[in-house]
Design an enzyme around this catalytic site. Structure first.
Site, PDB file in Angstrom:
ATOM      1  N   ASP A  37       0.813  -1.222   0.000  1.00 28.94           N
ATOM      2  CA  ASP A  37       0.000   0.000   0.000  1.00 28.94           C
ATOM      3  C   ASP A  37       0.846   1.273   0.000  1.00 28.94           C
ATOM      4  OD1 ASP A  37      -2.224  -1.739   0.322  1.00 28.94           O
ATOM      5  OD2 ASP A  37      -1.816  -1.795   2.470  1.00 28.94           O
ATOM      6  N   HIS A  65      -4.111  -1.542  -6.246  1.00 30.56           N
ATOM      7  CA  HIS A  65      -3.398  -0.348  -6.673  1.00 30.56           C
ATOM      8  C   HIS A  65      -4.406   0.716  -7.084  1.00 30.56           C
ATOM      9  CE1 HIS A  65       0.424  -2.891  -7.677  1.00 30.56           C
ATOM     10  NE2 HIS A  65       0.183  -2.779  -6.390  1.00 30.56           N
TER      11      HIS A  65
HETATM   12  P1  IMP Z   1      -2.226 -12.816   1.651  1.00 29.51           P
HETATM   13  O1  IMP Z   1      -1.326 -12.178   0.638  1.00 29.51           O
HETATM   14  O2  IMP Z   1      -3.680 -12.613   1.361  1.00 29.51           O
HETATM   15  O3  IMP Z   1      -1.867 -14.249   1.906  1.00 29.51           O
HETATM   16  O4  IMP Z   1      -1.977 -12.060   3.048  1.00 29.51           O
HETATM   17  C1  IMP Z   1      -0.740 -12.166   3.768  1.00 29.51           C
HETATM   18  C2  IMP Z   1      -0.429 -10.850   4.465  1.00 29.51           C
HETATM   19  O5  IMP Z   1      -0.032  -9.901   3.492  1.00 29.51           O
HETATM   20  C3  IMP Z   1      -1.604 -10.236   5.205  1.00 29.51           C
HETATM   21  O6  IMP Z   1      -1.122  -9.566   6.345  1.00 29.51           O
HETATM   22  C4  IMP Z   1      -2.153  -9.227   4.216  1.00 29.51           C
HETATM   23  O7  IMP Z   1      -2.855  -8.178   4.846  1.00 29.51           O
HETATM   24  C5  IMP Z   1      -0.868  -8.745   3.580  1.00 29.51           C
HETATM   25  N1  IMP Z   1      -1.031  -8.243   2.221  1.00 29.51           N
HETATM   26  C6  IMP Z   1      -1.116  -8.962   1.088  1.00 29.51           C
HETATM   27  N2  IMP Z   1      -1.192  -8.159   0.028  1.00 29.51           N
HETATM   28  C7  IMP Z   1      -1.131  -6.903   0.487  1.00 29.51           C
HETATM   29  C8  IMP Z   1      -1.137  -5.617  -0.148  1.00 29.51           C
HETATM   30  O8  IMP Z   1      -1.182  -5.456  -1.369  1.00 29.51           O
HETATM   31  N3  IMP Z   1      -1.079  -4.554   0.697  1.00 29.51           N
HETATM   32  C9  IMP Z   1      -0.982  -4.679   2.037  1.00 29.51           C
HETATM   33  N4  IMP Z   1      -0.958  -5.848   2.661  1.00 29.51           N
HETATM   34  C10 IMP Z   1      -1.039  -6.962   1.891  1.00 29.51           C
END
Ligand code: IMP
Length: 459
Positions: A37, A65
């Site tokens: 982010d 995004h």
């Molecule tokens: P997952 O990618 O859904 O498996 O989540 C794993 C961790 O990465 C969690 O804490 C999510 O909140 C974080 N996360 C995954 N993608 C993003 C992103 O694009 N921005 C912020 N946090 C992310």
């Protein structure tokens, strides 16, 4: 080849017989230096103007995004941000995990708003996120939340990202985008998945895929084939396409999703995502050798945020956090969750700069810090009472650190209208210089608002 909306996308070369290394250094990568982010969408949108193609190399629909063009906000999850430039190639590389229904929905949404999506190509080797991956993701998270002893829930986006990457590595039943065009192959892979995952799927009662209940092989395969037919004109060997593009002398912009500190190898493990978010992911996630990347733009916020669980050493739980969250609209693009907020952690950023070989920084959301008398910046950690300025990329160690802060003057003015470096208040410029001095890399771009025009270029 003429695409449906009349854009000319060069045809694939007849073969990849061309020998000799690809031209080195002409391409650019954009990576996030914190926990996602950071505003990478805007940076990619900005740089895309000077590149012929934009390629995503990792992540999936967990990413979000946001790009604002002429006052219109676009939220992209799977489609590369470069799509907002008509007639550029926008490539979803093999390192991405693709939820085919989500990407089809995103494409249709963009078309409905008049965006030309004819340059979009999806790797036939990218892995597919299927409804059972989302079910597994949700069930694991729920189980970890219930068990107060042992590992904590990661706080995933529940988009099936981890289970899809796990299947890719496990190999037995993974589905790739190319399989969506091969009914027999798709069915045998899904059947294998149902066999292997029977104990998990039996208890499925949640997830945001098809409505809860026992999953059936045939309807799932039919649905996947239907969406596969819809995506078929975009599915191709994107590695070959990228090599042809670069060999022609064209430049590619590689768009990293999530953030370096969420990288599966280099992030704050185990509170990470399932993919390579750092620049080395370009090679594995697109098939383009990393030597083609000459410029690595690291995107960082002027403060820290994190969504989901895991250490955030500079986290704030007070009015300052609320103020930053409101001013920075710090609510997840993908899940809507309020983001955790903290002061800028330069120990963490310097680590990310190091592992990515960052050549320049894009500092975003500086405007959000307007109005504070003083700002705090973390420049070291204390671990067991001992001061250390290295970043330990391991969650349990990081949970125990105490941030050491330097206090710097804040700036009272609103800076959203600043058009140049000179128009920034001196104290805002001091904050920027503090960052570049500390990490040893120049701040090339300063973003003072979401719009394309709210951007100060220093190169
Ligand atoms: P997952 O990618 O859904 O498996 O989540 C794993 C961790 O990465 C969690 O804490 C999510 O909140 C974080 N996360 C995954 N993608 C993003 C992103 O694009 N921005 C912020 N946090 C992310």
């Amino acid at each position: 080849m003429t695409t449906q909306q009349g854009t000319s996308i060069p045809p694939l070369a007849n073969s990849l017989k061309a020998v000799g290394p690809l031209p080195a250094g002409g391409c650019t990568a954009v990576v996030g230096l914190q926990w996602g982010d950071e505003g990478k969408g805007k940076a990619v949108d900005l740089l895309a103007a000077d590149h012929h193609a934009v390629a995503r190399f990792n992540g999936g629909a967990n990413a979000g995004h946001s790009v604002v063009v002429a006052g219109e906000r676009f939220s992209l999850h799977l489609v590369p941000s470069g799509i907002l430039y008509p007639s550029k190639l926008a490539i979803v590389g093999n390192g991405v995990v693709v939820d085919p229904w989500k990407i089809a929905q995103e494409i249709n949404g963009l078309r409905a708003r008049g965006v030309d999506t004819s340059g979009l190509r999806i790797s036939d080797r990218a892995h597919v996120v299927l409804p059972y991956h989302k079910a597994e993701d949700a069930m694991r998270e729920d189980a970890l939340t219930r068990h107060t002893k042992g590992p904590a829930a990661i706080g995933t986006t529940r988009r099936g990202i981890g289970p899809a990457y796990a299947d890719k590595v496990q190999r037995a039943c993974a589905v790739r985008v190319g399989d969506l065009l091969k009914p027999d192959q798709l069915k045998s892979r899904v059947e294998a998945a149902f066999d292997l995952k029977a104990p998990i799927l039996a208890g499925w009662s949640t997830g945001d895929g098809p409505s809860p209940g026992p999953m059936q092989i045939d309807p799932l395969v039919d649905d996947a084939l239907t969406v596969g037919r819809e995506l078929a004109p975009m599915i191709c060997d994107t590695t070959r396409l990228l090599h042809d593009t670069i060999r022609r002398g064209d430049r590619v912009l590689f768009e990293g999703a999530n953030g370096s500190l969420l990288d599966v190898d280099h992030g704050t493990y185990p509170f990470v995502t399932g993919s390579s978010c750092v620049v080395s992911g370009v090679g594995t996630g697109t098939g383009v050798p990393n030597r083609c990347v000459g410029r690595v733009l690291g995107v960082m916020k002027a403060y820290s945020t994190r969504v989901g669980a895991g250490p955030l050493p500079t986290e704030l739980h007070d009015d300052t956090a609320d103020r930053i969250r409101q001013r920075g609209r710090e609510f997840g693009t993908t899940t809507g969750r309020p983001r955790r907020v903290g002061w800028l952690d330069l120990v963490a950023v310097r680590y990310s700069v190091m592992i990515n070989g960052v050549t320049g920084l894009c500092l975003t959301l500086l405007d959000v810090l307007g109005g504070f008398d003083t700002l705090k910046v973390c420049t070291a950690y204390e671990i067991n009472g001992v001061r250390d300025d290295a970043f330990p990329p391991d969650a349990p160690t990081l949970e125990g650190v105490r941030p050491v802060y330097e206090t710097v003057p804040g700036f009272s003015q609103e800076i959203g209208a600043a058009q140049s470096w000179e128009q920034l208040p001196e104290k805002a410029r001091t904050y920027v210089r503090f960052i570049e001095d500390f990490v040893g890399v120049p701040v090339e771009i300063v973003s003072v608002g979401p719009g394309r025009e709210q951007t100060i270029l220093r190169v």
